[in-house]
Write a protein that holds these residues in place. Structure first.
Motif, mmCIF file in Angstrom:
data_model
loop_
_atom_site.group_PDB
_atom_site.id
_atom_site.type_symbol
_atom_site.label_atom_id
_atom_site.label_comp_id
_atom_site.label_asym_id
_atom_site.label_seq_id
_atom_site.Cartn_x
_atom_site.Cartn_y
_atom_site.Cartn_z
ATOM 1 N N UNK A 298 0.838 -1.197 0.000
ATOM 2 C CA UNK A 298 0.000 0.000 0.000
ATOM 3 C C UNK A 298 0.874 1.249 0.000
ATOM 4 N N UNK A 299 1.900 1.251 0.841
ATOM 5 C CA UNK A 299 2.789 2.404 0.926
ATOM 6 C C UNK A 299 3.530 2.627 -0.393
ATOM 7 N N UNK A 300 3.970 1.557 -1.020
ATOM 8 C CA UNK A 300 4.665 1.684 -2.304
ATOM 9 C C UNK A 300 3.734 2.273 -3.370
ATOM 10 N N UNK A 301 2.476 1.855 -3.354
ATOM 11 C CA UNK A 301 1.512 2.395 -4.311
ATOM 12 C C UNK A 301 1.290 3.886 -4.076
ATOM 13 N N UNK A 302 1.213 4.291 -2.808
ATOM 14 C CA UNK A 302 1.045 5.714 -2.488
ATOM 15 C C UNK A 302 2.261 6.523 -2.930
ATOM 16 N N UNK A 303 3.440 5.998 -2.688
ATOM 17 C CA UNK A 303 4.652 6.710 -3.101
ATOM 18 C C UNK A 303 4.680 6.898 -4.611
ATOM 19 N N UNK A 304 4.213 5.885 -5.352
ATOM 20 C CA UNK A 304 4.153 6.001 -6.804
ATOM 21 C C UNK A 304 3.188 7.121 -7.199
ATOM 22 N N UNK A 305 2.018 7.165 -6.557
ATOM 23 C CA UNK A 305 1.039 8.204 -6.888
ATOM 24 C C UNK A 305 1.621 9.589 -6.653
ATOM 25 N N UNK A 306 2.216 9.804 -5.483
ATOM 26 C CA UNK A 306 2.732 11.138 -5.165
ATOM 27 C C UNK A 306 3.914 11.511 -6.060
ATOM 28 N N UNK A 307 4.682 10.517 -6.468
ATOM 29 C CA UNK A 307 5.781 10.786 -7.398
ATOM 30 C C UNK A 307 5.244 11.201 -8.763
ATOM 31 N N UNK A 308 4.183 10.543 -9.202
ATOM 32 C CA UNK A 308 3.608 10.828 -10.515
ATOM 33 C C UNK A 308 2.898 12.180 -10.564
ATOM 34 N N UNK A 309 2.408 12.659 -9.416
ATOM 35 C CA UNK A 309 1.615 13.899 -9.402
ATOM 36 C C UNK A 309 2.377 15.102 -8.868
ATOM 37 N N UNK A 310 3.642 14.941 -8.581
ATOM 38 C CA UNK A 310 4.387 16.045 -7.962
ATOM 39 C C UNK A 310 4.573 17.238 -8.894
ATOM 40 N N UNK A 311 4.495 17.010 -10.210
ATOM 41 C CA UNK A 311 4.725 18.106 -11.153
ATOM 42 C C UNK A 311 3.438 18.599 -11.818
ATOM 43 N N UNK A 312 2.306 18.353 -11.194
ATOM 44 C CA UNK A 312 1.063 18.920 -11.717
ATOM 45 C C UNK A 312 1.195 20.443 -11.789
ATOM 46 N N UNK A 313 0.729 21.048 -12.885
ATOM 47 C CA UNK A 313 0.904 22.487 -13.096
ATOM 48 C C UNK A 313 -0.248 23.304 -12.529
ATOM 49 N N UNK A 314 -1.443 22.749 -12.517
ATOM 50 C CA UNK A 314 -2.624 23.496 -12.101
ATOM 51 C C UNK A 314 -3.323 22.842 -10.906
ATOM 52 N N UNK A 315 -3.669 21.583 -11.072
ATOM 53 C CA UNK A 315 -4.218 20.839 -9.941
ATOM 54 C C UNK A 315 -3.110 20.610 -8.926
ATOM 55 N N UNK A 316 -3.470 20.147 -7.737
ATOM 56 C CA UNK A 316 -2.455 19.958 -6.709
ATOM 57 C C UNK A 316 -2.841 18.817 -5.787
ATOM 58 N N UNK A 317 -1.878 17.946 -5.490
ATOM 59 C CA UNK A 317 -2.082 16.863 -4.533
ATOM 60 C C UNK A 317 -1.435 17.254 -3.213
#
Length: 508
Positions: A298-317
């Protein structure tokens, strides 16, 4: 203790882990016994109809309390073993399985600790079930208003200092109630709150419906580990148990187990589903056997998500390191909370041409992804034990594609109204003579019902509170932005109306 170690420890000591699981016993029982008892389908799968519903729902395992299967209201055998395994896994002194959801546990916890008319200190961002419990005991309520982040309106943490200040003002307090983690995953300093409250001899009830997974893996400490006297958790929200299953934990000596069990028996069905209880046992068994492995995944999946979304230009995680200050007000939110449960994916839309509701609709219709809820300027996507790298990568990919189509717009702050004045108890207001008015005509009156957004089920207006002009405008703005508001008679659609107590008027 890491998940997985509890079962091995029990096996070494020869303790309560039974040779057969509840589900195995249910399957075996069906092969040999003639059921001259409830339920009426008599485990006859031929009654399934064209949909095969009884077969699909394992009705051959659906029984009532009969010999060899114990009684949830007075457990002595296999269900007592289940209670002890749960207590050992979550580190509580006693654990009580619930088949009527966390709502049942909240009502029971309040009823067991607060005498009629007793004083209670309550975080104002609690779920509506808390307010229903307060109504039952006609409690005198002192509210704690957590800080709200100005862009999203998300509530921050409750602090020990705020609890102590309230306890000094209300020395006859019988219970402190906080929500941690919140719907958005905001975690309060429950350990500090408990230390303060216990100094005054006051127990703490933590609504941790969204936090059954806390204390496992790398997630924040659970409210149980932090010393809360009563902790209510929904096992179905993030774990592997069926919907409607939950757990109430008791710790310390301020509340007796007998009082808790008695209260649970009042609010919980007297015909509990053995299928639901079997799913609770199955969830516990899974945690005992494979917990560490599953939480690592579960933690590895979360880390992947946050890594993939760290460079969002408009939306934000929220959980990413690189966050647009405009699109989430994250700087302010982070100062208002002790910590954040990163399993809750908060996607901010402020500063974009999308509202939270519009983002949710695009995810649903264009990408076949159904988030948990939408607020004016953010979306919540819940993760759980069943998520994988594949599911969270798919969600991240959808967000990145939508992000490319977004445009920047000026940020509009949420105008959060001040805490309404409390004019009478919830119980008194609910029983008073009332009349229905348009919200604008209700300004200066006392509410005779709750108004809440669902999800998350936190009342914006509580019965007994004065309706100010600021509050009326806030409710109308929420309605204009597509937030689903509810009242006693149903959804607030069309002309916004509210019941107020007849003959009350405090200001205009």
């Amino acid at each position: 203790m890491k998940p997985g170690s509890a079962g091995k420890e029990a096996e070494r000591k020869g303790t309560e882990v039974t040779e057969k699981t509840l589900f195995q016993k249910l399957k075996e029982y069906n092969k040999s016994m003639l059921p001259m008892h409830m339920p009426g389908h008599k485990r006859n799968l031929a009654l399934s109809g064209t949909d095969g519903y009884l077969t699909a729902l394992c009705a051959d395992c659906d029984i009532t309390e009969i010999a060899g299967f114990d009684n949830l209201a007075e457990p002595e055998e296999i269900l007592l073993s289940l209670k002890k395994r749960a207590a050992r896994l979550w580190h509580s002194e006693e654990a009580y399985p619930l088949v009527n959801g966390s709502t049942c546990g909240i009502l029971a916890g309040i009823y067991a600790t607060v005498p009629h008319g007793g004083s209670v200190i309550v975080a104002r961002n609690c779920h509506k079930s808390v307010y229903n419990g307060l109504q039952l005991v006609n409690a005198k309520v002192t509210y704690l208003m957590p800080e709200q982040e100005k862009v999203t309106g998300i509530y921050g943490s409750i602090t020990p200092e705020a609890v102590e200040e309230a306890l000094k003002r209300v020395p006859d307090t019988k219970l402190v109630i906080v929500t941690s983690p919140t719907y958005e995953g905001i975690v309060s300093d429950v350990e500090g709150i408990c230390k303060v409250a216990h100094t005054y001899g006051v127990p703490v009830l933590a609504d941790s419906a969204h936090g059954a997974h806390l204390g496992f893996g790398s997630f924040p400490k659970s409210a149980v580990e932090c010393g809360a006297d009563i902790v209510v958790q929904s096992l179905h929200k993030t774990m592997s148990s069926l919907t409607q299953t939950a757990m109430l934990h008791r710790t310390g000596s301020l509340i007796s187990g007998e009082e808790i069990q008695s209260a649970i028996n009042m609010f919980q069905t007297s015909s509990p589903s053995y299928l639901l209880m079997a799913s609770i046992e199955g969830c516990i068994g899974l945690l005992e056997e494979r917990g560490e492995e599953l939480f690592d995944g579960w933690q590895e999946a979360l880390e992947l998500f946050y890594s993939e979304t760290k460079d969002l230009r408009h939306l934000s995680a929220l959980g990413t390191d690189k966050v647009s200050e405009l699109s989430f007000g994250v700087k302010e939110l982070r100062t208002a909370m002790m910590s954040h449960d990163r399993s809750k994916l908060l996607i901010g839309t402020a500063g974009t041409n999308l509202t939270g509701a519009e983002l949710m609709e695009r995810l649903r219709t264009e990408y076949h992804i159904e988030p948990e809820m939408a607020a004016e300027q953010y979306v919540i996507a819940m993760t759980g034990m069943g998520d994988t790298k594949e599911t969270l990568f798919r969600f991240a990919k959808a967000l990145k594609e939508i992000d490319e189509t977004c445009a920047e717009v000026p940020v509009k702050e949420v105008i959060c109204p001040a805490l309404p004045g409390v004019r009478m108890s919830i119980g008194e207001a609910m029983q008073a003579e009332s009349e229905e008015r348009r919200i604008k005509e209700a300004i200066g009156q006392v509410a005779a019902e709750h108004i809440w957004a669902y999800p998350p089920g936190i009342p914006v207006v509580v019965a007994g509170e004065e309706i100010s002009e600021e509050l009326a405008e806030y409710l109308l703005e929420k309605q204009r932005r597509g937030v689903d508001l509810h009242r006693r008679s149903g959804t607030c659609k069309g002309e916004f109306r509210i019941r107020v107590i007849t003959g009350t008027s405090f200001c205009k």
